[in-house]
Design an enzyme around this catalytic site. Structure first.
Site, PDB file in Angstrom:
ATOM      1  N   HIS A  85       0.849  -1.212   0.212  1.00  0.00           N
ATOM      2  CA  HIS A  85       0.120  -0.178   0.180  1.00  0.00           C
ATOM      3  C   HIS A  85       0.641   0.963  -0.414  1.00  0.00           C
ATOM      4  CE1 HIS A  85      -1.960  -2.845   2.709  1.00  0.00           C
ATOM      5  NE2 HIS A  85      -2.902  -3.021   1.803  1.00  0.00           N
ATOM      6  N   HIS A 113      37.942 -35.817   1.994  1.00  0.00           N
ATOM      7  CA  HIS A 113      38.536 -35.098   1.155  1.00  0.00           C
ATOM      8  C   HIS A 113      39.327 -35.139   0.560  1.00  0.00           C
ATOM      9  CE1 HIS A 113      35.521 -31.561   2.108  1.00  0.00           C
ATOM     10  NE2 HIS A 113      36.132 -31.597   3.587  1.00  0.00           N
ATOM     11  N   ASP A 140      31.574 -32.015   1.687  1.00  0.00           N
ATOM     12  CA  ASP A 140      31.031 -32.003   2.442  1.00  0.00           C
ATOM     13  C   ASP A 140      29.111 -32.118   2.667  1.00  0.00           C
ATOM     14  OD1 ASP A 140      32.863 -32.127   4.305  1.00  0.00           O
ATOM     15  OD2 ASP A 140      33.233 -29.894   4.124  1.00  0.00           O
ATOM     16  N   ASP A 172      35.675 -30.477  13.465  1.00  0.00           N
ATOM     17  CA  ASP A 172      35.547 -31.773  13.054  1.00  0.00           C
ATOM     18  C   ASP A 172      36.805 -32.300  12.263  1.00  0.00           C
ATOM     19  OD1 ASP A 172      35.806 -34.611  12.356  1.00  0.00           O
ATOM     20  OD2 ASP A 172      33.783 -34.513  11.744  1.00  0.00           O
ATOM     21  N   HIS A 225      37.796 -35.662   9.490  1.00  0.00           N
ATOM     22  CA  HIS A 225      36.711 -35.851   8.184  1.00  0.00           C
ATOM     23  C   HIS A 225      37.152 -35.589   7.635  1.00  0.00           C
ATOM     24  CE1 HIS A 225      35.954 -31.691   7.996  1.00  0.00           C
ATOM     25  NE2 HIS A 225      35.287 -31.832   6.747  1.00  0.00           N
TER      26      HIS A 225
HETATM   27  S1  FES Z   1       1.952  -0.134   3.483  1.00  0.00           S
HETATM   28 FE1  FES Z   1       0.027  -2.137   3.898  1.00  0.00          FE
HETATM   29  S2  FES Z   1       1.633  -3.539   4.091  1.00  0.00           S
HETATM   30 FE2  FES Z   1       2.874  -2.151   3.571  1.00  0.00          FE
HETATM   31 FE   LIG Z   2      34.874 -31.086   5.308  1.00  0.00          FE
END
Ligand code: FES
Ligand SMILES: [Fe+2]
Length: 450
Positions: free
Chosen positions: A111, A221, A370, A213, A216
């Site tokens: 709005h 890797h 990962d 960790d 791992h």
């Molecule tokens: S102006 Fe109406 S929801 Fe933002």
């Molecule tokens: Fe990793």
């Protein structure tokens, strides 16, 4: 308002396991646990929002999330950082959906209400005709995030106005942040936008993978060993120290087998070393001169890695921060920032950025490895048999691989409790203890009306 808490029976069952150092697998994907985490963990701990280098000019803004709360982080005319709930006061519409930009006002697409950089409502379409003189715009500004604070350029927010200060929360971790973020003149800067993607994973598993960790690395890797980027030695990511700190924070300071530098100062340009000498304490400087990788995390969901990346003659260092934003018990949105010393030579920054994209970027080799494991964890954690299955934190009593007891190393120069290996579950256990402490505080009834 409904306050969610763990019921007494569930609390006792969990406590029994946690006291033995066992972590029940079902909590990784349980929807009720996830609801508790949102409120008891993410509702009152410090969440990373942005780095100050992302907001250079007045009017610069970025949009972020604190789990399910959308946030606008902006710089006002006075240069102060502000953070607001990104939701219009009129009908609640998600106000600004751009990733970042520069604005004097935020105008709602529904709005047309508009807000200034202070979050004040300054414009209402046909205001006088619709609302007459009755309405006080001062009552309808954007909601501010209850607390925001910065440390070493890192901006955090907290949804709990009564939470302890960011500095107190970070505690001993500040020493390591000073080292990584404050080593060079001008500190670190973010390059590009943070990349983000959704991974099938639970936030506890991703945070633990990074913070706790290094074990791992040699299996997950393995391809980097085959490509010649990582050493053959299966213990290579285990040399150095794992440092446990209060509030579930932790860091792994990975070095070479001998503790000496594999490459001095993480392969940064030699021209930068005098800055490190100037900005760091002798203890910080010594660690910076020898470290290969810093990898760790701030509880609950911010992790970092500062590696040496590349092949001989083309080595670079960068700092990657990543936020594991939970978007469900089995999904995280990964937010990934590339940071580099502001004062580094431009060509070095560019080469390091390319190195990052090939390693920890969303399609990087390490990242993809990962991601696969995280998905495999959640795929199997909500089954019936996972209900009484507990995960192995091998070094429950600080036993390394079940054999050799590991005592803290009192000679380590940084704060926190430092163990002389990173193949240990000390940080993981401390994260789980913190998790349990936070979700179980105020155990009463399952739902208490407050
Ligand atoms: S102006 Fe109406 S929801 Fe933002
Ligand atoms: Fe990793």
């Amino acid at each position: 308002m409904i306050k969610k808490t763990l019921d007494e029976k569930a609390f006792q069952l969990l406590k029994e396991k946690m006291d033995k150092g066992l972590f029940p697998q079902w909590v990784l994907t349980d929807p009720d646990i996830y609801e508790l985490e949102k409120e008891n963990i993410f509702g009152r701990t410090w969440q990373f929002l942005a780095h100050e280098s992302e907001l250079k000019e007045p009017g610069d803004y970025v949009t972020r999330w604190m789990v399910n709360d959308p946030v606008i982080v902006s710089k006002n005319r006075e240069g102060e950082i502000k953070a607001f709930l990104n939701s219009c006061s009129h009908r609640g519409v998600h106000l600004c959906t751009a990733d970042r930009g520069n604005k004097k006002t935020f105008t709602c697409p529904y709005h047309g209400w508009s807000y200034n950089l202070e979050g004040e409502l300054i414009g209402i379409v046909a205001g006088n005709k619709v609302y007459g003189g009755e309405m006080d715009k001062g009552d309808w500004g954007l909601r501010e995030i209850p607390q925001i604070a910065s440390y070493q350029g890192m901006i955090f927010g907290n949804l709990d106005k009564d939470a302890i200060s960011l500095e107190d929360y970070l505690g001993e971790m500040k020493w390591y942040l000073d080292l990584m973020l404050g080593r060079s003149d001008g500190g670190m800067e973010v390059r590009g936008l943070p990349q983000r993607w959704v991974a099938k994973a639970n936030w506890k598993a991703t945070a633990e993978n990074f913070a706790a960790d290094p074990y791992h690395v040699q299996t997950t890797h393995r391809s980097t060993v085959e490509m010649g980027i990582s050493p053959e030695d299966p213990l290579y990511a285990g040399y150095g120290h794992q440092v446990v700190m209060e509030n579930g924070h932790g860091i792994n300071v990975i070095t070479s087998k001998t503790g000496k530098a594999r490459v001095p100062f993480q392969a940064t340009p030699e021209s930068m070393w005098p800055m490190f000498e100037k900005n760091l304490t002798p203890e910080q400087l010594d660690i910076q001169s020898r470290v290969t990788v810093f990898v760790g995390g701030m509880y609950p969901n911010l992790s970092f890695v500062s590696p040496i990346h590349g092949t001989e003659g083309h080595l670079h260092n960068y700092l990657n921060f990543r936020l594991w934003r939970p978007i469900g018990p089995d999904k995280v949105e990964v937010w990934c920032w590339f940071m580099i010393d502001k004062s580094a030579p431009e060509e070095y920054k560019e080469a390091a950025y390319r190195g990052y994209l090939g390693s920890f970027g969303p399609t990087g080799t390490l990242e993809v490895d990962d991601t696969e494991n995280w998905a495999r964890i959640v795929e199997v954690s909500s089954g019936l048999m996972a209900r009484d299955k507990h995960l192995n934190y091998n070094s429950i009593n600080n036993y390394l691989m079940g054999f050799e007891r590991v005592e803290p190393d009192s000679n380590f120069q940084g704060p926190g409790t430092a163990y002389p290996t990173t193949y240990i579950d000390a940080i993981a256990r401390s994260m789980h203890e913190q998790w349990f402490k936070l979700i179980s505080e105020g155990v009463m009834m399952k739902e208490e009306i407050v």
